[in-house]
Write a protein that holds these residues in place. Structure first.
Motif, PDB file in Angstrom:
ATOM      1  N   ASP A   1       7.239  -7.079   5.135  1.00  0.00           N
ATOM      2  CA  ASP A   1       6.804  -7.260   6.516  1.00  0.00           C
ATOM      3  C   ASP A   1       7.767  -6.462   7.397  1.00  0.00           C
ATOM      4  N   ILE A   2       7.401  -5.222   7.647  1.00  0.00           N
ATOM      5  CA  ILE A   2       8.311  -4.295   8.333  1.00  0.00           C
ATOM      6  C   ILE A   2       8.586  -4.717   9.780  1.00  0.00           C
ATOM      7  N   PRO A   3       7.511  -4.923  10.609  1.00  0.00           N
ATOM      8  CA  PRO A   3       7.826  -5.249  12.012  1.00  0.00           C
ATOM      9  C   PRO A   3       8.610  -6.551  12.165  1.00  0.00           C
TER      10      PRO A   3
ATOM     11  N   PRO B   1      -0.554  -2.419   6.304  1.00  0.00           N
ATOM     12  CA  PRO B   1       0.247  -3.234   5.406  1.00  0.00           C
ATOM     13  C   PRO B   1       1.050  -2.365   4.434  1.00  0.00           C
ATOM     14  N   CYS B   2       2.192  -2.878   4.041  1.00  0.00           N
ATOM     15  CA  CYS B   2       2.980  -2.213   2.991  1.00  0.00           C
ATOM     16  C   CYS B   2       2.420  -2.700   1.664  1.00  0.00           C
ATOM     17  N   SER B   3       2.111  -1.778   0.755  1.00  0.00           N
ATOM     18  CA  SER B   3       1.470  -2.197  -0.503  1.00  0.00           C
ATOM     19  C   SER B   3       2.416  -3.022  -1.375  1.00  0.00           C
TER      20      SER B   3
ATOM     21  N   LEU C   1      11.776  -5.860  -1.208  1.00  0.00           N
ATOM     22  CA  LEU C   1      10.580  -5.490  -1.982  1.00  0.00           C
ATOM     23  C   LEU C   1      10.268  -4.000  -1.849  1.00  0.00           C
ATOM     24  N   CYS C   2      10.912  -3.348  -0.917  1.00  0.00           N
ATOM     25  CA  CYS C   2      10.634  -1.930  -0.648  1.00  0.00           C
ATOM     26  C   CYS C   2      11.000  -1.077  -1.865  1.00  0.00           C
ATOM     27  N   VAL C   3      10.036  -0.219  -2.289  1.00  0.00           N
ATOM     28  CA  VAL C   3      10.320   0.669  -3.415  1.00  0.00           C
ATOM     29  C   VAL C   3      10.592   2.093  -2.937  1.00  0.00           C
ATOM     30  N   GLY C   4      10.614   2.259  -1.624  1.00  0.00           N
ATOM     31  CA  GLY C   4      10.980   3.565  -1.065  1.00  0.00           C
ATOM     32  C   GLY C   4       9.892   4.617  -1.137  1.00  0.00           C
ATOM     33  N   CYS C   5       8.606   4.211  -1.195  1.00  0.00           N
ATOM     34  CA  CYS C   5       7.523   5.210  -1.306  1.00  0.00           C
ATOM     35  C   CYS C   5       7.407   6.068  -0.038  1.00  0.00           C
ATOM     36  N   GLY C   6       7.801   5.527   1.107  1.00  0.00           N
ATOM     37  CA  GLY C   6       7.821   6.314   2.355  1.00  0.00           C
ATOM     38  C   GLY C   6       6.494   6.377   3.089  1.00  0.00           C
ATOM     39  N   LEU C   7       5.431   5.742   2.549  1.00  0.00           N
ATOM     40  CA  LEU C   7       4.121   5.831   3.204  1.00  0.00           C
ATOM     41  C   LEU C   7       4.145   5.287   4.624  1.00  0.00           C
ATOM     42  N   CYS C   8       4.872   4.188   4.809  1.00  0.00           N
ATOM     43  CA  CYS C   8       4.929   3.554   6.133  1.00  0.00           C
ATOM     44  C   CYS C   8       5.476   4.515   7.182  1.00  0.00           C
ATOM     45  N   GLU C   9       6.432   5.346   6.800  1.00  0.00           N
ATOM     46  CA  GLU C   9       7.082   6.229   7.784  1.00  0.00           C
ATOM     47  C   GLU C   9       6.108   7.249   8.349  1.00  0.00           C
TER      48      GLU C   9
ATOM     49  N   ILE D   1      12.196   4.147   8.365  1.00  0.00           N
ATOM     50  CA  ILE D   1      11.980   2.738   8.002  1.00  0.00           C
ATOM     51  C   ILE D   1      12.766   2.336   6.753  1.00  0.00           C
ATOM     52  N   ARG D   2      12.736   3.184   5.729  1.00  0.00           N
ATOM     53  CA  ARG D   2      13.406   2.815   4.467  1.00  0.00           C
ATOM     54  C   ARG D   2      14.899   2.561   4.684  1.00  0.00           C
ATOM     55  N   GLU D   3      15.501   3.482   5.403  1.00  0.00           N
ATOM     56  CA  GLU D   3      16.944   3.368   5.646  1.00  0.00           C
ATOM     57  C   GLU D   3      17.253   2.122   6.495  1.00  0.00           C
ATOM     58  N   LYS D   4      16.417   1.925   7.522  1.00  0.00           N
ATOM     59  CA  LYS D   4      16.655   0.794   8.429  1.00  0.00           C
ATOM     60  C   LYS D   4      16.395  -0.551   7.743  1.00  0.00           C
ATOM     61  N   LEU D   5      15.431  -0.551   6.785  1.00  0.00           N
ATOM     62  CA  LEU D   5      15.167  -1.801   6.056  1.00  0.00           C
ATOM     63  C   LEU D   5      16.390  -2.217   5.243  1.00  0.00           C
ATOM     64  N   LYS D   6      17.012  -1.232   4.631  1.00  0.00           N
ATOM     65  CA  LYS D   6      18.217  -1.537   3.825  1.00  0.00           C
ATOM     66  C   LYS D   6      19.299  -2.124   4.717  1.00  0.00           C
TER      67      LYS D   6
HETATM   68  S1  SF4 Z   1       8.689   2.676   1.956  1.00  0.00           S
HETATM   69 FE1  SF4 Z   1       7.473   1.477   3.408  1.00  0.00          FE
HETATM   70  S2  SF4 Z   1       5.399   1.312   2.504  1.00  0.00           S
HETATM   71 FE2  SF4 Z   1       6.817   2.005   0.880  1.00  0.00          FE
HETATM   72  S3  SF4 Z   1       7.441   0.094  -0.125  1.00  0.00           S
HETATM   73 FE3  SF4 Z   1       8.984   0.540   1.433  1.00  0.00          FE
HETATM   74  S4  SF4 Z   1       8.284  -0.569   3.233  1.00  0.00           S
HETATM   75 FE4  SF4 Z   1       6.549  -0.472   1.861  1.00  0.00          FE
END
Ligand code: SF4
Ligand code: SF4
Length: 392
Positions: free
Chosen positions: A308-310, A302-304, A346-354, A363-368
């Motif tokens: 919902d990434i997928p 899960p993203c903290s 909601l993404c804060v760009g922490c990068g943990l998911c990547e 993921i961060r870039e693609k989410l944007k």
């Molecule tokens: S970078 Fe990934 S884990 Fe971090 S907030 Fe964004 S989606 Fe969630």
């Protein structure tokens, strides 16, 4: 059912039961439905059942089905050590014992180191004494075969293959990912060493069925074989004798029966040049449409922060493989109408998911990018209006 042998000559069914996608009801696995499907699989000769510590509720569910129906000895259980969570030697045993308890058994037929991406993962475990641990478990009969599942590149896969006398391995492989991850070169390297290969994501998390562009669906429909999209995906794999077993995340009786039927009549080497031309054409069409190579595996979750990434990527791709409105509507309904929406904003760009994404997606870039495409102003306004009146 047809079988191909493991390293010791024991038969493994061509189709393996992926227990990651059991149907959920109210957030929990629908046990009765899963039980019917697994029992039908056993009846049809499927003898390989793949689960993992990390597949929420899956080990418990499989264990209960096998115990309640007294059929543990009819199947092989494959499950996985969450090696990425192991920080000290004691945790290896702790996870393993917990898995035995959940699965209601005292032995695991095929035990995998889950999700290697680098030989360093294996080196870390070796430093914690995993080699002695494996030897003891094998001696006592608690583990019959040891392997790993893999999501890095081909060269690294071959390094890991060469780093130990593995009994088997598991890779992501399908006709679209023929040359990514371990790929065909990795598959052939494993086979050359006599290491059986189990395939995951044979249909790219269902995308080679549900998200095929219309023109690809039409091509399949008009082909003289009369095969379904799933059948094209599975037959491509079994055409290769180096493939031992193909996992399918089955969650309907029809799927179990259909997969068992194909696995009973397929033959290695039966595809023709014309068939390969069809695969090439489908790949060309998919490549033109896809925006993100996400398989929906959810390892990034899960993203903290609640993204919902997928699901975001699924809808984003849907915009291009089906229609823009279809993708946007699904995003607004499935993500936007939850009590806590899982929007990409909601993404804060922490990068943990990547760090956990086996497909190495930025993921961060693609989410944007996805957010911009999925939520133009009218959709944002409509979603917040609907939420006001429906969510309390
Ligand atoms: S970078 Fe990934 S884990 Fe971090 S907030 Fe964004 S989606 Fe969630
Ligand atoms: S972004 Fe990566 S980890 Fe997340 S679901 Fe997609 S493929 Fe899996």
């Amino acid at each position: 059912m047809q079988y191909r042998n493991d390293k010791k000559g024991n038969p493994i069914s061509l189709i393996g039961y992926g227990c990651m996608r059991f149907t959920k009801k109210g957030g929990a696995i629908d046990f009765e439905k899963a039980e019917k499907e697994v029992l039908r699989g056993i009846e049809l000769g499927i003898n390989y059942y793949d689960t993992a510590y990390a597949y929420g509720g899956s080990e418990e569910c499989l264990g209960k089905i096998l115990a309640n129906n007294n059929c543990r000895d009819k199947v092989n259980i494959a499950t996985k050590l969450p090696q990425y969570l192991v920080k000290n030697a004691g945790q290896i045993d702790k996870f393993f014992n917990e898995e035995l308890r959940r699965l209601q058994t005292d032995y695991i037929d095929y035990y995998l180191m889950h999700m290697f991406t680098d030989v360093k993962n294996w080196d870390n475990l070796k430093e914690l004494g995993i080699l002695d641990w494996i030897e003891n478990k094998k001696k006592s009969g608690a583990i019959k075969n040891i392997g790993f599942s893999y999501h890095g590149d081909t060269d690294m896969f071959i390094k890991i293959l060469d780093s130990y006398d593995w009994d088997f391995c598991q890779i992501q492989y399908n006709y679209v990912d023929e040359h990514t991850q371990a790929g065909r070169r990795g598959l052939e390297a494993a086979a050359a060493k006599g290491i059986p290969v189990v395939i995951m994501e044979p249909l790219r998390g269902g995308k080679l069925v549900n998200l095929l562009p219309d023109s690809a669906k039409k091509l399949i429909k008009n082909n003289a074989h009369g095969w379904s999209s799933a059948e094209w995906g599975l037959r491509w794999l079994w055409n290769q004798p180096e493939v031992t077993c193909v996992l399918s995340g089955m969650n309907s009786l029809e799927m179990v029966e259909e997969n068992a039927r194909i696995a009973s009549d397929v033959k290695a080497g039966e595809l023709t040049e014309d068939d390969f031309k069809v695969y090439e054409e489908i790949k060309r069409i998919i490549g033109e449409k896809e925006k993100v190579g996400c398989t929906g595996c959810a390892y990034c979750m899960p993203c903290s922060h609640g993204v919902d990434i997928p699901a975001t990527f699924l809808c984003y791709n849907k915009m291009y493989s089906e229609s823009k409105s279809e993708g946007r509507f699904e995003y607004a309904r499935n993500i936007g109408m939850r009590e806590k929406p899982g929007f990409a904003t909601l993404c804060v760009g922490c990068g943990l998911c990547e760090k956990h994404c086996p497909q190495h997606i930025p993921i961060r870039e693609k989410l944007k990018e996805a957010n911009k495409a999925l939520r133009p102003l009218p959709y944002r306004v409509a979603t917040s209006f609907l939420r006001k009146f429906t969510i309390h």
